[in-house]
Design a protein around this motif. Structure first.
Motif, mmCIF file in Angstrom:
data_model
loop_
_atom_site.group_PDB
_atom_site.id
_atom_site.type_symbol
_atom_site.label_atom_id
_atom_site.label_comp_id
_atom_site.label_asym_id
_atom_site.label_seq_id
_atom_site.Cartn_x
_atom_site.Cartn_y
_atom_site.Cartn_z
ATOM 1 N N PRO A 17 0.810 -1.221 0.000
ATOM 2 C CA PRO A 17 0.000 0.000 0.000
ATOM 3 C C PRO A 17 0.842 1.268 0.000
ATOM 4 C CG PRO A 17 -0.862 -1.576 1.590
ATOM 5 C CD PRO A 17 0.460 -2.120 1.118
ATOM 6 N N ALA A 70 0.387 3.932 1.702
ATOM 7 C CA ALA A 70 0.614 4.438 3.061
ATOM 8 C C ALA A 70 1.877 3.846 3.666
ATOM 9 C CB ALA A 70 -0.592 4.126 3.947
ATOM 10 N N THR A 130 -0.748 9.010 3.354
ATOM 11 C CA THR A 130 -1.730 8.107 3.961
ATOM 12 C C THR A 130 -3.154 8.584 3.727
ATOM 13 O OG1 THR A 130 -0.146 7.485 5.693
ATOM 14 C CG2 THR A 130 -2.464 7.024 6.121
ATOM 15 N N LEU A 131 -3.389 9.882 3.896
ATOM 16 C CA LEU A 131 -4.737 10.416 3.733
ATOM 17 C C LEU A 131 -5.198 10.363 2.276
ATOM 18 C CD1 LEU A 131 -4.692 13.498 6.148
ATOM 19 C CD2 LEU A 131 -5.684 11.226 6.533
ATOM 20 N N ALA A 187 -4.270 8.227 0.064
ATOM 21 C CA ALA A 187 -4.453 6.832 -0.357
ATOM 22 C C ALA A 187 -5.855 6.317 -0.054
ATOM 23 C CB ALA A 187 -3.415 5.942 0.319
ATOM 24 N N ILE A 188 -6.513 6.917 0.932
ATOM 25 C CA ILE A 188 -7.851 6.436 1.303
ATOM 26 C C ILE A 188 -8.883 6.758 0.229
ATOM 27 C CG2 ILE A 188 -9.718 6.646 2.992
ATOM 28 C CD1 ILE A 188 -7.551 7.100 5.134
ATOM 29 N N PRO A 189 -9.057 8.037 -0.185
ATOM 30 C CA PRO A 189 -10.079 8.298 -1.216
ATOM 31 C C PRO A 189 -9.649 7.922 -2.632
ATOM 32 C CG PRO A 189 -8.998 10.341 -0.601
ATOM 33 C CD PRO A 189 -8.462 9.282 0.313
ATOM 34 N N GLY A 218 -8.574 3.758 -2.144
ATOM 35 C CA GLY A 218 -9.399 2.908 -1.297
ATOM 36 C C GLY A 218 -8.580 2.055 -0.353
ATOM 37 N N GLU A 219 -7.379 2.509 0.010
ATOM 38 C CA GLU A 219 -6.479 1.735 0.882
ATOM 39 C C GLU A 219 -6.608 2.237 2.319
ATOM 40 O OE1 GLU A 219 -2.992 0.632 -2.392
ATOM 41 O OE2 GLU A 219 -2.551 2.003 -0.749
ATOM 42 N N TRP A 220 -7.423 1.519 3.094
ATOM 43 C CA TRP A 220 -7.562 1.827 4.519
ATOM 44 C C TRP A 220 -6.552 0.992 5.294
ATOM 45 C CZ3 TRP A 220 -10.974 5.372 6.640
ATOM 46 C CH2 TRP A 220 -11.916 5.905 5.752
ATOM 47 N N PRO A 221 -5.697 1.608 6.103
ATOM 48 C CA PRO A 221 -4.713 0.822 6.857
ATOM 49 C C PRO A 221 -5.381 -0.040 7.920
ATOM 50 C CG PRO A 221 -4.653 3.124 7.545
ATOM 51 C CD PRO A 221 -5.568 3.054 6.358
ATOM 52 N N ALA A 245 -2.074 1.137 11.022
ATOM 53 C CA ALA A 245 -2.407 2.525 11.365
ATOM 54 C C ALA A 245 -1.598 2.994 12.569
ATOM 55 C CB ALA A 245 -3.902 2.650 11.653
#
Length: 303
Positions: free
Chosen positions: A97, A99, A259-260, A262-264, A267-270, A275
């Motif tokens: 990922p 992040a 990291t932030l 990568a989420i929207p 779609g990579e949520w740690p 985290a």
């Protein structure tokens, strides 16, 4: 433009833009590797564009002497922040990922920089910096444990690539300091010498030939112009105005941005342990970066 960057507000704006460029690059590169472009393709775009744009700088500084540093040192610099480092980072982003890369690589740079300063220059970090480094190491351990228990060998391999890339990038500024090489000149050396990879790449099966031209153009601008030239110029200009102590408070924002975003965008949520690891690395970088600032304030107070 130079006058604007000479003001405090302009310098802070420039530093924040550089943070967005470097933090966003982990996400953009990860997206590229997931959508048809290989690590080799991205490296070719980075050094093809950056090398051509910086070739006049290299030639003006003296091709016979490798821009004044000597060919031996030039090759070492190119190995530290050129093709090997970029291929390791891009390979990591094809396996793990974004992040992870945005946290592990800057974290490793900080650790290598501190240890290298002790070994090469005899600089003993203040206790607050040492505490920050230990926090970074704890974060790296958390991400390593999370990757090892996930059952995914690719993530572990990707994280190891980030560690190796961070180690190379951490040694690079130490060598610049020891050899007294300017930022733009050193970047031109890395970019131009890394262009030697292009014939090897073109003799193979260039992946960019199978990707939409607009996508290739976008990543060429991101790799060769934004990350190799613009980000460096913004960062260096801001450091000259703010000073090194205050400028060191901005690098912790790089993993936050990566990291932030990568989420929207990906779609990579740690995962929870990941985290925690990212948070520890960000916190450790913040502590280590604030060390010189607080040390300077203590000296000013005593005087």
């Amino acid at each position: 433009m130079n006058g604007l960057l000479a003001t405090r507000r302009g310098a802070i704006t420039a530093m924040l833009l550089a943070v967005v460029i470097y933090g966003g690059n982990f996400v953009v590169t990860r997206h590229a590797t997931l959508n048809g472009l290989s690590p080799n393709d991205l490296a070719a775009l980075r050094f093809g564009v950056g090398g051509l744009l910086l070739l006049p700088v290299f030639l003006r500084a003296g091709a016979a002497t490798c821009a004044g540093v000597g060919w031996g040192r030039g090759l070492v610099l190119a190995a530290m922040s050129g093709l090997p480092m970029v291929l390791l980072m891009n390979t990591g982003l094809s396996l793990a990922p974004a992040a992870h890369g945005a946290a592990i690589q800057p974290g490793t740079v900080t650790v290598i920089g501190a240890v290298g300063s002790i070994v090469m220059f005899g600089v003993r970090p203040p206790r607050i910096v040492a505490a920050g480094i230990l926090t970074v190491l704890a974060g790296l351990a958390c991400i390593g444990i999370a990757g090892g228990t996930s059952g995914s060998r690719s993530i572990v391999t990707g994280d190891l690539c980030f560690l190796a890339a961070g180690a190379l990038w951490g040694l690079y500024p130490l060598l610049l300091q020891r050899w007294q090489v300017g930022a733009i000149v050193s970047t031109s050396i890395v970019a131009v010498l890394s262009m030697a990879y292009l014939p090897v790449y073109l003799l193979g099966s260039p992946g960019i030939m199978r990707v939409d031209a607009l996508v290739v153009a976008f990543h060429a601008v991101n790799q060769g112009l934004l990350n190799m030239i613009l980000g460096l110029w913004l960062w260096g200009s801001a450091v000259r105005t703010l000073g090194a102590a205050e400028a060191q408070r901005f690098p912790p924002l790089i993993p936050v941005v990566g990291t932030l975003l990568a989420i929207p965008l990906l779609g990579e949520w740690p995962a929870p342990v990941q985290a925690v690891g990212v948070a520890l690395i960000v916190g450790g970088l913040a502590i280590a970066s604030a060390g010189p600032f607080f040390a300077a304030r203590r000296v000013a107070t005593r005087s």
